[in-house]
Design a protein around this motif. Structure first.
Motif, mmCIF file in Angstrom:
data_model
loop_
_atom_site.group_PDB
_atom_site.id
_atom_site.type_symbol
_atom_site.label_atom_id
_atom_site.label_comp_id
_atom_site.label_asym_id
_atom_site.label_seq_id
_atom_site.Cartn_x
_atom_site.Cartn_y
_atom_site.Cartn_z
ATOM 1 N N VAL A 83 0.850 -1.190 0.000
ATOM 2 C CA VAL A 83 0.000 0.000 0.000
ATOM 3 C C VAL A 83 0.900 1.260 0.000
ATOM 4 N N TYR A 84 0.570 2.202 -0.873
ATOM 5 C CA TYR A 84 1.326 3.457 -1.009
ATOM 6 C C TYR A 84 0.430 4.641 -0.691
ATOM 7 N N GLU A 85 0.995 5.623 -0.023
ATOM 8 C CA GLU A 85 0.294 6.869 0.247
ATOM 9 C C GLU A 85 0.488 7.816 -0.931
ATOM 10 N N MET A 86 -0.601 8.349 -1.473
ATOM 11 C CA MET A 86 -0.521 9.232 -2.634
ATOM 12 C C MET A 86 0.064 10.611 -2.294
ATOM 13 N N LYS A 87 0.089 10.933 -0.990
ATOM 14 C CA LYS A 87 0.650 12.233 -0.599
ATOM 15 C C LYS A 87 2.177 12.205 -0.578
ATOM 16 N N GLN A 88 2.750 11.031 -0.805
ATOM 17 C CA GLN A 88 4.194 10.890 -0.861
ATOM 18 C C GLN A 88 4.622 10.477 -2.254
ATOM 19 N N SER A 89 5.894 10.778 -2.557
ATOM 20 C CA SER A 89 6.399 10.329 -3.861
ATOM 21 C C SER A 89 6.448 8.810 -3.893
ATOM 22 N N PHE A 90 6.406 8.276 -5.089
ATOM 23 C CA PHE A 90 6.381 6.815 -5.251
ATOM 24 C C PHE A 90 7.808 6.279 -5.198
ATOM 25 N N VAL A 91 8.079 5.443 -4.196
ATOM 26 C CA VAL A 91 9.391 4.825 -4.035
ATOM 27 C C VAL A 91 9.183 3.333 -3.829
ATOM 28 N N ALA A 129 1.405 3.133 -14.807
ATOM 29 C CA ALA A 129 2.036 4.208 -15.570
ATOM 30 C C ALA A 129 1.086 5.389 -15.734
ATOM 31 N N ASN A 130 -0.212 5.112 -15.891
ATOM 32 C CA ASN A 130 -1.192 6.193 -16.050
ATOM 33 C C ASN A 130 -1.408 6.975 -14.757
ATOM 34 N N ARG A 131 -1.116 6.325 -13.620
ATOM 35 C CA ARG A 131 -1.339 6.969 -12.330
ATOM 36 C C ARG A 131 -0.115 7.777 -11.844
ATOM 37 N N LEU A 132 1.013 7.621 -12.512
ATOM 38 C CA LEU A 132 2.250 8.261 -12.062
ATOM 39 C C LEU A 132 2.734 9.308 -13.058
ATOM 40 N N GLU A 133 3.333 10.353 -12.502
ATOM 41 C CA GLU A 133 4.050 11.337 -13.323
ATOM 42 C C GLU A 133 5.535 11.080 -13.127
ATOM 43 N N VAL A 134 6.204 10.725 -14.204
ATOM 44 C CA VAL A 134 7.599 10.309 -14.137
ATOM 45 C C VAL A 134 8.499 11.466 -14.561
ATOM 46 N N VAL A 135 9.525 11.719 -13.762
ATOM 47 C CA VAL A 135 10.495 12.776 -14.053
ATOM 48 C C VAL A 135 11.874 12.130 -14.192
ATOM 49 N N GLU A 136 12.487 12.388 -15.319
ATOM 50 C CA GLU A 136 13.822 11.858 -15.562
ATOM 51 C C GLU A 136 14.843 12.990 -15.490
ATOM 52 N N VAL A 137 15.882 12.787 -14.688
ATOM 53 C CA VAL A 137 16.944 13.787 -14.507
ATOM 54 C C VAL A 137 18.232 13.187 -15.041
ATOM 55 N N GLY A 138 18.761 13.809 -16.110
ATOM 56 C CA GLY A 138 19.965 13.284 -16.741
ATOM 57 C C GLY A 138 21.237 13.744 -16.045
ATOM 58 N N ASP A 139 22.341 13.276 -16.578
ATOM 59 C CA ASP A 139 23.638 13.721 -16.067
ATOM 60 C C ASP A 139 23.769 15.235 -16.270
ATOM 61 N N ASN A 140 24.440 15.912 -15.333
ATOM 62 C CA ASN A 140 24.637 17.370 -15.379
ATOM 63 C C ASN A 140 23.316 18.131 -15.367
ATOM 64 N N ARG A 146 15.600 8.634 -11.984
ATOM 65 C CA ARG A 146 14.206 8.600 -12.470
ATOM 66 C C ARG A 146 13.295 8.625 -11.259
ATOM 67 N N TYR A 147 12.319 9.530 -11.274
ATOM 68 C CA TYR A 147 11.445 9.731 -10.124
ATOM 69 C C TYR A 147 9.993 9.653 -10.576
ATOM 70 N N ALA A 148 9.133 9.177 -9.644
ATOM 71 C CA ALA A 148 7.708 9.056 -9.960
ATOM 72 C C ALA A 148 6.884 9.686 -8.842
ATOM 73 N N PHE A 149 5.801 10.369 -9.222
ATOM 74 C CA PHE A 149 4.912 11.047 -8.279
ATOM 75 C C PHE A 149 3.466 10.722 -8.651
ATOM 76 N N TRP A 150 2.628 10.502 -7.646
ATOM 77 C CA TRP A 150 1.225 10.172 -7.889
ATOM 78 C C TRP A 150 0.480 11.369 -8.465
ATOM 79 N N LYS A 151 -0.331 11.100 -9.422
ATOM 80 C CA LYS A 151 -1.145 12.154 -10.027
ATOM 81 C C LYS A 151 -2.440 12.322 -9.262
ATOM 82 N N GLY A 152 -2.955 13.570 -9.291
ATOM 83 C CA GLY A 152 -4.309 13.797 -8.796
ATOM 84 C C GLY A 152 -4.429 14.215 -7.359
#
Length: 365
Positions: free
Chosen positions: A40-48, A63-74, A93-99
């Motif tokens: 069980v995951y809390e939506m108020k926290q980032s997805f880890v 995948a539809n429920r998460l907003e994925v942020v990719e941070v490259g080198d530099n 690569r980071y994921a955050f719950w939508k909504g």
């Protein structure tokens, strides 16, 4: 094996079977059959998750429920939650719950020098962001030069400047552009007539060309000191002591004129200079005192001679007048009598002879 799972509001459950994500469940009660595990995951926290996110995102529902942020080198990403800065995301690569929460992401390229992203300057002082930035300050009375990898870029005016912290070398050289005063004290100099003395000299200057002062010259203030010192020595060495003392007020202007071109080449401007003190050594001081005493004695003797000459001339004129006028002679006799009477109680004079002669006979005895 059967288990009952309750998913509350703003929670999401991930159902795994043999470590494989098989379904995503949301608010409600569920019966789970077989060898399945629910996380069980809390939506108020980032997805880890302990499972590689790239594998989990193969499930389209998740995948539809998460907003994925990719941070490259530099790169870094500034995470804002409901308009408030929360965190700096580094490479990954980071994921955050939508909504549930309103997220905003600002990506920045930290491989360059200048901060061109729309980031509030106040945010750059945040301790979480200070690890990725370098700060330089130019005060109101200063100017500065910006160097990148040792190469001059531009001149900076008063203000606070931020740059990304990376392998590129960034340097800001500051210089005070206010009027400053330099003291050249205790300079022991030898005049043309071999008189030893000490001079305290001052120079008031200002930096007007920052590039010349900092780049084309090293230690411009030290150079200015030496230039003025040598010019002062050369000028004083060409004067006798008497000439030096008589030209004391004009020496500074002459010395300054001699070195004006060199000062300009250093990016400086001298606005004022002058001799503060001329100090004679012990022996020279004693000699000068003797000269001064002799001069004053000569002046006193000259005055006394003038007074004596005037007195003699006055007496001669009086004698001539008395010789030409008998009445003046009689008046002079009376003047003498009056003076003598003030000192002697009683004087008896007989006959009508020469009074002066009789008085002379009285007082010579």
């Amino acid at each position: 094996m059967i288990q009952r799972i309750r998913i509350n509001a703003y929670q999401v459950g991930l159902v795994f079977e043999y470590n494989k994500l098989v379904s995503v469940i949301q608010e409600g009660s569920y019966w789970i059959w077989g060898r399945k595990e629910v996380i069980v995951y809390e939506m108020k926290q980032s997805f880890v998750s302990t499972i590689d996110i790239n594998i989990l995102l193969q499930n389209q529902d998740l995948a539809n429920r998460l907003e994925v942020v990719e941070v490259g080198d530099n790169e870094i990403v500034l995470l804002f939650q409901s308009g408030t800065f929360k965190e700096v995301l580094t490479t990954g690569r980071y994921a955050f719950w939508k909504g549930y929460l309103d997220y905003k992401f600002v990506k920045a390229d930290v491989s360059k020098v200048h901060i061109t992203e729309q980031i509030n300057l106040g945010l750059l002082e945040n301790i979480k962001l200070q690890l990725f930035t370098r700060k330089f300050q130019v005060l109101n009375h200063e100017k500065a030069l910006l160097f990148v990898n040792g190469a001059f870029v531009k001149e900076l005016t008063a203000g606070t400047y931020y740059f990304w912290k990376n392998a590129i070398t960034v340097d800001v050289k500051n210089v005070d552009v206010r009027h400053q005063q330099m003291e050249i004290s205790g300079q022991e100099l030898l005049t043309k007539d071999k008189a030893t003395l000490r001079i305290n000299f001052f120079v008031r200057y200002q930096v007007i060309n920052v590039f010349k002062a900092l780049v084309e010259n090293k230690d411009f203030d030290r150079q200015l000191y030496i230039i003025m010192q040598l010019a002062l020595r050369a000028y004083v060495g060409g004067l006798t002591l008497d000439e030096l003392l008589s030209k004391k007020e004009t020496i500074a202007a002459a010395v300054l004129e001699e070195v004006s071109n060199k000062i300009t080449e250093m990016g400086l401007q001298v606005t004022d200079s002058g001799i503060r003190d001329v100090i004679l050594t012990g022996e020279m001081k004693e000699i000068m005192n003797q000269v001064l005493v002799a001069e004053k004695k000569a002046q006193a003797n000259s005055i006394m001679r003038r007074e004596e000459t005037a007195a003699m001339r006055s007496m001669l004129n009086t004698a001539k007048l008395m010789e030409e006028n008998e009445m003046l002679w009689k008046l002079k006799e009376m003047e003498y009598v009056e003076k003598i009477a003030d000192r002697i109680g009683e004087i008896t004079i007989s006959g009508s002879g020469n009074i002066i002669g009789q008085l002379k006979e009285i007082f010579v005895k």
